[in-house]
Design a protein around this motif. Structure first.
Motif, PDB file in Angstrom:
ATOM      1  N   GLU A 150       0.826  -1.193   0.000  1.00 56.77           N
ATOM      2  CA  GLU A 150       0.000   0.000   0.000  1.00 56.77           C
ATOM      3  C   GLU A 150       0.871   1.256   0.000  1.00 56.77           C
ATOM      4  OE1 GLU A 150      -3.052   0.053   2.962  1.00 56.77           O
ATOM      5  OE2 GLU A 150      -3.526  -2.049   2.648  1.00 56.77           O
ATOM      6  N   VAL A 151       0.314   2.317  -0.555  1.00 55.19           N
ATOM      7  CA  VAL A 151       0.955   3.623  -0.529  1.00 55.19           C
ATOM      8  C   VAL A 151       0.014   4.599   0.167  1.00 55.19           C
ATOM      9  CG1 VAL A 151       2.318   3.263  -2.631  1.00 55.19           C
ATOM     10  CG2 VAL A 151       0.026   4.275  -2.795  1.00 55.19           C
ATOM     11  N   LEU A 152       0.565   5.716   0.572  1.00 56.39           N
ATOM     12  CA  LEU A 152      -0.225   6.803   1.129  1.00 56.39           C
ATOM     13  C   LEU A 152      -0.325   7.874   0.059  1.00 56.39           C
ATOM     14  CD1 LEU A 152      -1.544   8.309   3.578  1.00 56.39           C
ATOM     15  CD2 LEU A 152       0.742   9.242   4.014  1.00 56.39           C
ATOM     16  N   ILE A 153      -1.533   8.359  -0.178  1.00 59.53           N
ATOM     17  CA  ILE A 153      -1.726   9.446  -1.122  1.00 59.53           C
ATOM     18  C   ILE A 153      -2.163  10.655  -0.333  1.00 59.53           C
ATOM     19  CG2 ILE A 153      -3.000  10.266  -3.130  1.00 59.53           C
ATOM     20  CD1 ILE A 153      -3.156   7.354  -4.046  1.00 59.53           C
ATOM     21  N   ALA A 154      -1.431  11.760  -0.509  1.00 60.03           N
ATOM     22  CA  ALA A 154      -1.698  12.975   0.253  1.00 60.03           C
ATOM     23  C   ALA A 154      -1.777  14.173  -0.682  1.00 60.03           C
ATOM     24  CB  ALA A 154      -0.598  13.195   1.288  1.00 60.03           C
ATOM     25  N   ALA A 155      -2.721  15.057  -0.403  1.00 63.98           N
ATOM     26  CA  ALA A 155      -2.803  16.316  -1.139  1.00 63.98           C
ATOM     27  C   ALA A 155      -1.651  17.208  -0.685  1.00 63.98           C
ATOM     28  CB  ALA A 155      -4.140  16.995  -0.869  1.00 63.98           C
ATOM     29  N   ILE A 156      -1.054  17.911  -1.622  1.00 62.94           N
ATOM     30  CA  ILE A 156       0.022  18.843  -1.291  1.00 62.94           C
ATOM     31  C   ILE A 156      -0.596  20.233  -1.212  1.00 62.94           C
ATOM     32  CG2 ILE A 156       2.210  19.835  -2.024  1.00 62.94           C
ATOM     33  CD1 ILE A 156       2.721  17.224  -3.580  1.00 62.94           C
ATOM     34  N   GLU A 157      -0.466  20.850  -0.050  1.00 68.32           N
ATOM     35  CA  GLU A 157      -1.055  22.170   0.183  1.00 68.32           C
ATOM     36  C   GLU A 157       0.021  23.118   0.698  1.00 68.32           C
ATOM     37  OE1 GLU A 157      -4.400  21.720   2.807  1.00 68.32           O
ATOM     38  OE2 GLU A 157      -5.423  20.340   1.438  1.00 68.32           O
ATOM     39  N   ASP A 158      -0.155  24.400   0.432  1.00 68.80           N
ATOM     40  CA  ASP A 158       0.763  25.401   0.971  1.00 68.80           C
ATOM     41  C   ASP A 158       0.642  25.444   2.486  1.00 68.80           C
ATOM     42  OD1 ASP A 158       1.615  26.155  -1.579  1.00 68.80           O
ATOM     43  OD2 ASP A 158       0.055  27.680  -1.772  1.00 68.80           O
ATOM     44  N   ASP A 159       1.781  25.581   3.151  1.00 72.02           N
ATOM     45  CA  ASP A 159       1.804  25.702   4.607  1.00 72.02           C
ATOM     46  C   ASP A 159       1.529  27.162   4.958  1.00 72.02           C
ATOM     47  OD1 ASP A 159       2.393  25.885   7.306  1.00 72.02           O
ATOM     48  OD2 ASP A 159       4.178  24.620   7.181  1.00 72.02           O
ATOM     49  N   ASP A 163       1.840  28.665   7.661  1.00 71.69           N
ATOM     50  CA  ASP A 163       2.797  29.186   8.633  1.00 71.69           C
ATOM     51  C   ASP A 163       4.198  29.368   8.067  1.00 71.69           C
ATOM     52  OD1 ASP A 163       0.809  29.181  10.604  1.00 71.69           O
ATOM     53  OD2 ASP A 163       1.242  27.089  11.116  1.00 71.69           O
ATOM     54  N   ASP A 164       4.456  28.791   6.889  1.00 63.95           N
ATOM     55  CA  ASP A 164       5.794  28.859   6.284  1.00 63.95           C
ATOM     56  C   ASP A 164       5.630  28.784   4.779  1.00 63.95           C
ATOM     57  OD1 ASP A 164       8.404  28.639   5.447  1.00 63.95           O
ATOM     58  OD2 ASP A 164       8.846  26.834   6.604  1.00 63.95           O
ATOM     59  N   GLU A 165       5.708  29.942   4.115  1.00 66.25           N
ATOM     60  CA  GLU A 165       5.422  29.974   2.680  1.00 66.25           C
ATOM     61  C   GLU A 165       6.445  29.211   1.840  1.00 66.25           C
ATOM     62  OE1 GLU A 165       7.084  34.072   0.917  1.00 66.25           O
ATOM     63  OE2 GLU A 165       5.446  34.324   2.358  1.00 66.25           O
ATOM     64  N   ALA A 166       7.578  28.841   2.403  1.00 63.34           N
ATOM     65  CA  ALA A 166       8.574  28.073   1.664  1.00 63.34           C
ATOM     66  C   ALA A 166       8.359  26.566   1.798  1.00 63.34           C
ATOM     67  CB  ALA A 166       9.975  28.432   2.146  1.00 63.34           C
ATOM     68  N   SER A 167       7.371  26.153   2.594  1.00 61.80           N
ATOM     69  CA  SER A 167       7.128  24.731   2.832  1.00 61.80           C
ATOM     70  C   SER A 167       5.724  24.330   2.407  1.00 61.80           C
ATOM     71  CB  SER A 167       7.312  24.407   4.321  1.00 61.80           C
ATOM     72  OG  SER A 167       8.647  24.610   4.698  1.00 61.80           O
ATOM     73  N   GLU A 168       5.488  23.034   2.468  1.00 56.06           N
ATOM     74  CA  GLU A 168       4.193  22.476   2.089  1.00 56.06           C
ATOM     75  C   GLU A 168       3.694  21.539   3.168  1.00 56.06           C
ATOM     76  OE1 GLU A 168       5.133  21.950  -2.580  1.00 56.06           O
ATOM     77  OE2 GLU A 168       5.788  20.346  -1.266  1.00 56.06           O
ATOM     78  N   LEU A 169       2.395  21.284   3.112  1.00 56.18           N
ATOM     79  CA  LEU A 169       1.776  20.302   3.984  1.00 56.18           C
ATOM     80  C   LEU A 169       1.330  19.123   3.132  1.00 56.18           C
ATOM     81  CD1 LEU A 169      -0.513  22.628   6.125  1.00 56.18           C
ATOM     82  CD2 LEU A 169       1.716  21.678   6.762  1.00 56.18           C
ATOM     83  N   TYR A 170       1.434  17.924   3.681  1.00 51.72           N
ATOM     84  CA  TYR A 170       0.951  16.716   3.023  1.00 51.72           C
ATOM     85  C   TYR A 170      -0.270  16.250   3.821  1.00 51.72           C
ATOM     86  CZ  TYR A 170       5.367  16.739   0.545  1.00 51.72           C
ATOM     87  OH  TYR A 170       6.433  17.094  -0.241  1.00 51.72           O
ATOM     88  N   VAL A 171      -1.430  16.357   3.203  1.00 50.74           N
ATOM     89  CA  VAL A 171      -2.678  16.046   3.887  1.00 50.74           C
ATOM     90  C   VAL A 171      -3.222  14.729   3.342  1.00 50.74           C
ATOM     91  CG1 VAL A 171      -4.996  16.863   4.416  1.00 50.74           C
ATOM     92  CG2 VAL A 171      -3.126  18.522   4.130  1.00 50.74           C
ATOM     93  N   PRO A 172      -3.190  13.646   4.152  1.00 52.47           N
ATOM     94  CA  PRO A 172      -3.677  12.346   3.670  1.00 52.47           C
ATOM     95  C   PRO A 172      -5.133  12.429   3.215  1.00 52.47           C
ATOM     96  CG  PRO A 172      -2.477  12.084   5.718  1.00 52.47           C
ATOM     97  CD  PRO A 172      -2.667  13.567   5.514  1.00 52.47           C
ATOM     98  N   LEU A 173      -5.425  11.763   2.107  1.00 53.69           N
ATOM     99  CA  LEU A 173      -6.785  11.754   1.574  1.00 53.69           C
ATOM    100  C   LEU A 173      -7.668  10.828   2.393  1.00 53.69           C
ATOM    101  CD1 LEU A 173      -6.280  11.605  -2.299  1.00 53.69           C
ATOM    102  CD2 LEU A 173      -6.657  13.590  -0.843  1.00 53.69           C
ATOM    103  N   GLU A 174      -8.885  11.257   2.615  1.00 53.16           N
ATOM    104  CA  GLU A 174      -9.872  10.422   3.291  1.00 53.16           C
ATOM    105  C   GLU A 174     -10.948   9.961   2.323  1.00 53.16           C
ATOM    106  OE1 GLU A 174     -11.298  12.240   6.873  1.00 53.16           O
ATOM    107  OE2 GLU A 174      -9.273  12.721   7.538  1.00 53.16           O
ATOM    108  N   ASP A 175     -11.066  10.646   1.184  1.00 52.96           N
ATOM    109  CA  ASP A 175     -12.052  10.307   0.168  1.00 52.96           C
ATOM    110  C   ASP A 175     -11.505   9.135  -0.658  1.00 52.96           C
ATOM    111  OD1 ASP A 175     -13.553  10.121  -2.202  1.00 52.96           O
ATOM    112  OD2 ASP A 175     -13.870  12.288  -2.320  1.00 52.96           O
TER     113      ASP A 175
END
Length: 102
Positions: A56-65, A67-79
């Motif tokens: 299995e793999v984890l699929i996550a949406a990549i979103e702007d952080d 709190d830190d415009e130079a970084s990103e957040l990885y948000v695991p999909l629930e759908d």
């Protein structure tokens, strides 16, 4: 991975390890397999480093952080339906790179 690194060809950054924090505060390493652009959104396809026999793999949406415009957040999909569509796109793009079990 920082935002500006995404402008490089994805194969140049594939050996990146992404560390995510789980609900219990544990840092869990994942190998970034690919970044898939699907319906105008970027998704990271991640493989758990600590489970080398996993199928299995984890699929996550990549979103702007926010709190830190130079970084990103990885948000695991629930759908699950969206997750499956993104994974199908990943398989289509990487059919010559990986062997997929059907």
């Amino acid at each position: 991975m920082k935002k500006d690194e995404r402008n490089e060809p994805i194969r140049d950054v594939l050996d990146d390890i992404v560390e995510l924090t789980d609900n219990e505060g544990n840092v869990v390493p994942f190998e970034l397999l690919d970044v898939v652009d699907f319906e105008g959104q970027e998704f990271a396809v991640l493989f758990p480093c600590e489970e080398p026999d996993s199928e299995e793999v984890l699929i996550a949406a990549i979103e702007d952080d926010p709190d830190d415009e130079a970084s990103e957040l990885y948000v695991p999909l629930e759908d699950e339906a969206l997750m499956n569509r993104v994974f199908e796109k990943f398989k289509e793009l990487n059919r010559d790179v990986y062997h997929f079990l059907d």
